[in-house]
Design an enzyme around this catalytic site. Structure first.
Site, mmCIF file in Angstrom:
data_model
loop_
_atom_site.group_PDB
_atom_site.id
_atom_site.type_symbol
_atom_site.label_atom_id
_atom_site.label_comp_id
_atom_site.label_asym_id
_atom_site.label_seq_id
_atom_site.Cartn_x
_atom_site.Cartn_y
_atom_site.Cartn_z
ATOM 1 N N LYS A 1 -15.550 -50.892 -76.913
ATOM 2 C CA LYS A 1 -16.136 -49.861 -76.626
ATOM 3 C C LYS A 1 -15.072 -48.361 -76.213
ATOM 4 O O LYS A 1 -14.640 -48.698 -75.617
ATOM 5 C CB LYS A 1 -16.326 -49.649 -74.366
ATOM 6 C CG LYS A 1 -16.035 -49.290 -73.209
ATOM 7 C CD LYS A 1 -17.487 -48.761 -72.593
ATOM 8 C CE LYS A 1 -17.327 -47.700 -71.598
ATOM 9 N NZ LYS A 1 -18.086 -47.571 -70.758
ATOM 10 N N LYS B 1 -14.941 -44.830 -75.244
ATOM 11 C CA LYS B 1 -15.015 -43.630 -74.720
ATOM 12 C C LYS B 1 -14.960 -42.457 -75.958
ATOM 13 O O LYS B 1 -14.109 -41.908 -76.751
ATOM 14 C CB LYS B 1 -13.963 -43.235 -74.052
ATOM 15 C CG LYS B 1 -13.950 -41.874 -72.831
ATOM 16 C CD LYS B 1 -15.188 -42.168 -72.155
ATOM 17 C CE LYS B 1 -14.665 -43.214 -70.556
ATOM 18 N NZ LYS B 1 -15.646 -43.345 -70.109
ATOM 19 N N HIS C 1 -18.614 -51.965 -65.748
ATOM 20 C CA HIS C 1 -17.464 -51.005 -66.012
ATOM 21 C C HIS C 1 -16.219 -50.904 -65.191
ATOM 22 O O HIS C 1 -15.956 -51.814 -64.080
ATOM 23 C CB HIS C 1 -18.574 -49.876 -64.950
ATOM 24 C CG HIS C 1 -17.356 -48.435 -64.383
ATOM 25 N ND1 HIS C 1 -17.034 -48.434 -63.474
ATOM 26 C CD2 HIS C 1 -17.371 -47.373 -65.794
ATOM 27 C CE1 HIS C 1 -16.181 -47.244 -63.673
ATOM 28 N NE2 HIS C 1 -16.672 -46.709 -64.822
ATOM 29 N N ARG D 1 -8.372 -37.604 -57.080
ATOM 30 C CA ARG D 1 -8.842 -37.956 -58.848
ATOM 31 C C ARG D 1 -9.145 -36.780 -59.563
ATOM 32 O O ARG D 1 -10.592 -36.193 -58.869
ATOM 33 C CB ARG D 1 -9.888 -39.056 -59.165
ATOM 34 C CG ARG D 1 -9.677 -39.129 -61.008
ATOM 35 C CD ARG D 1 -10.199 -40.540 -61.749
ATOM 36 N NE ARG D 1 -10.566 -39.953 -63.073
ATOM 37 C CZ ARG D 1 -11.173 -41.069 -63.549
ATOM 38 N NH1 ARG D 1 -12.458 -41.783 -63.486
ATOM 39 N NH2 ARG D 1 -11.935 -40.495 -64.901
#
Lengths: 435, 435
Positions: free
Chosen positions: B193, B195, B330, B414
């Site tokens: 996966k 990004k 996820h 965040r």
């Protein structure tokens, strides 16, 4: 903890001569009671449809069940339900199969009963109610509906085993209303689910009107099991907008997804948003995509016996909420173990938006297999107690009598059409639409 | 058994400078560890996103949690998730909120952690793994993916607490491939996966091609977090049909349901059926109706932290299967408690059709709070053991150090955009679409 035995009991219970578009109920309904016995001598129980076929299905699964950890059984057998596919339109539906007699959902029915029996077993082992093994109850009291039927005289059973006819014949509006009065006075139901598709629709419309007048404010749903054409469905829907619009719905007025979608469109075009319920067009998860795409069904009737068990009902609840569908619960002729499985499913399914159906008032206390006799409805509800598992135990003597009735009587599968030919009209055939 | 305490620990863990379309990871990621303590002195644990806001959220729920039976907690708190509604398009999505910072899913995140901690507590009390309280595992080994990122030099942490940079800078194809080689050699992952949405799409296309050559046969998915226009998404999809079509997918190429639907249509028109995944356009059950209707997303990324817990993931799995959608999982920066919650969710969700995402290889063993150090991937999989609950215990000293890091460092939520301005470009702004 390991499962060391799976006992399968085919039983028969008296069933009054109830009418539906499928025909006439036979004098006995067939049920299967299963027992999962653990190495700790704890037994979990479940109840499902009866027939020689389903009893054989359980026997064939014994090698996979015996030796399994009951906490893992649902996962171990997941292949029985996970590969489920939509049948070719009407074949998979219950249009031409009565519930419990569709070979295409046999695996789901076997799985459901085994999952429920395993939950009951685990609950007994842990001294926890089944609902509390499934996330915990969201309601303590589960509402059920009155379930009137047009019926012939008779209380079910045959010969020396014939039962008293508690409710009497009801083949016209007035006796049907009397039937509901008695059923509600005994059980306190706050909803009415009315089996129709039996008499001329004008008579059934009049019956609903009389019910509405007799029980103002009580939601009424009408279930003709596909007996009507789209046109007749629209005629009934339009005639009864006030009566059914009051929190009720129109269940399976006509056959097939396309027919249901046409009825929905026609009602909406007339400004009527009475939803359509179904346990005929939609009987399994694989039916839902088509139903949603076509807006065929707005209220899904789940069933703990053939949708794949209690967790499947929870999944279905979330799915229905997600897609803006209502959720109700279907019933067949059944005893107290099924009542309790239905109640626990309802207790852990937040998005159950209607009172559950139940044939339970039609069963005779003489046939009940649970200790203490029939489960009680109080104000129309079953209360979820603190008792472990499903909260009921089997009375072995009563179970033995149920087995004897099964052995003695000739019925080996439900056949409402044959019964209709036998007692009402030798040439009777199920015709859809009839009106 | 009753819950007598809910302990809430805000911790910080070092996080390397990973890039995404949201910006740059801060030197510390924030997590919250909760402990539910029973009157039998058994403790159930869970891990979720960190921030002062979520810690306050747990504090506010204490009065409802303390005194509750952990077997019933999920039912008692069902209002936190059952009333969930779709936000106005992009507000509810994660288009402009990083996961864990969307106020509209705060209740779901609180509920998830409490459900998981209650399951862990019940599992420990019964000496049963969590998955076996949820129907039983359908798999013993849960596959995870390699999760490469473009990244700056640095291993996370700050000042004296700065960590060694295990993977080095990777802002071009070749170092990115080296990063994946290392990650796979250490963990045995069988999926990638990746990004993206960080560099010019031509560079990212070239990176995927190099990955495909370096790891022939390994499915690759690409996740630019909405960085692209519909046109760019189609260009990338068409360029990489061979590479992504090999069991991979294109995740959130562009923003919004309508954008995703347009990409899907454009790809299908070009004869390309590479599915579109999403954890941005679709982040909650109420998003699914629109997504299905528009055919916007073909692979839903569930998340045990914000979809409403483990049972919600099971519900979602059945829903995805029903509507012909794939299901993936996820991840955010996390520790071993989250790894195990994800693994147990995957173990009881038959229709999980992809290996789970995980940021876990990016975490530093120094920060792990579970006894024995980081959970191991073997052949890319986490094995579900026979250990009770989630199968991991908290190391109190490590937890205390995590709390100290939280107390010492200035980060309270965040903010990848602020970090990008601080270190890369003082004028950096998130622009969608960037390409």
């Amino acid at each position: 903890m390991k499962i060391v035995d799976l006992k399968v009991h085919s039983i028969a219970i008296a069933d009054p001569p109830l009418r539906s578009s499928y025909g006439l109920h036979q004098p006995y309904a067939l049920r299967t009671i299963i027992e999962l016995v653990s190495d700790e001598k704890i037994t979990g129980i479940a109840e499902t449809h009866g027939s020689d076929a389903i009893a054989k299905g359980f026997e064939a699964l014994k090698s996979r069940v015996i030796g399994a950890d009951p906490f893992r059984l649902a996962g171990l057998l997941i292949d029985l339900v996970e590969g489920d596919v939509q049948g070719s339109s009407l074949d998979r539906s219950q249009t031409f199969h009565v519930p419990g007699e569709n070979p295409l959902d046999m695996k789901q029915r076997l799985y459901s009963a085994l999952e429920i029996a395993a939950l009951d077993l685990c609950g007994r082992a842990l001294k926890k109610p089944v609902c509390d093994l499934l996330g915990g109850r969201v309601r303590d009291e589960v509402p059920f509906s009155a379930y009137p039927f047009y019926k012939h005289a008779g209380g079910g059973g045959e010969g020396a085993d014939a039962r008293p006819d508690e409710y009497g014949e009801a083949l016209a509006p007035e006796p049907l209303v009397r039937q509901v009065k008695r059923m509600i006075s005994l059980n306190g139901f706050k909803d009415i689910k009315f089996k129709t598709g039996v008499l001329d629709p004008e008579v059934e419309i009049e019956t609903v009107r009389q019910l509405h007048r007799a029980f103002p404010g009580l939601p009424i749903r009408m279930d003709p099991n596909c007996a009507w054409s789209v046109e007749t469905s629209l005629k009934v829907g339009k005639a009864l907008v006030q009566e059914l619009g009051n929190g009720g719905y129109l269940e399976d007025p006509t056959a097939g997804m396309d027919g249901m979608a046409a009825v929905r469109r026609g009602l909406l075009d007339a400004g009527i948003d009475t939803p359509l319920g179904s346990n005929v067009a939609v009987t399994c998860f694989p039916d839902l995509e088509e139903s949603v795409r076509k807006n065929a069904v707005q209220v899904v009737l789940c069933d703990v016996h053939y949708w794949g068990g209690l967790r499947a009902v929870q999944h279905l609840g979330k799915l229905c909420k997600t897609f803006g569908l209502g959720l109700s619960m279907h019933s067949n002729s059944h005893l107290g173990i099924s009542v309790m499985a239905m109640a626990h499913a309802a207790a852990v399914t937040p998005h159950l938006t209607y009172a559950c159906d139940t044939h339970y008032p039609w069963s005779d206390a003489k046939d009940e297999v649970v200790v203490g006799g029939k489960v009680k409805f109080v104000n129309g509800c079953v209360r979820i107690s603190e008792r472990p598992g499903l909260g009921v135990e089997i009375d072995p003597d009563q179970l033995a009598r149920g087995r004897e009735r099964y052995a003695k009587n000739p019925y080996r599968k439900r056949d409402d059409e044959a019964e209709m030919r036998k007692h009402v009209d030798p040439n009777w055939k199920r015709i859809l639409p009839r009106w």
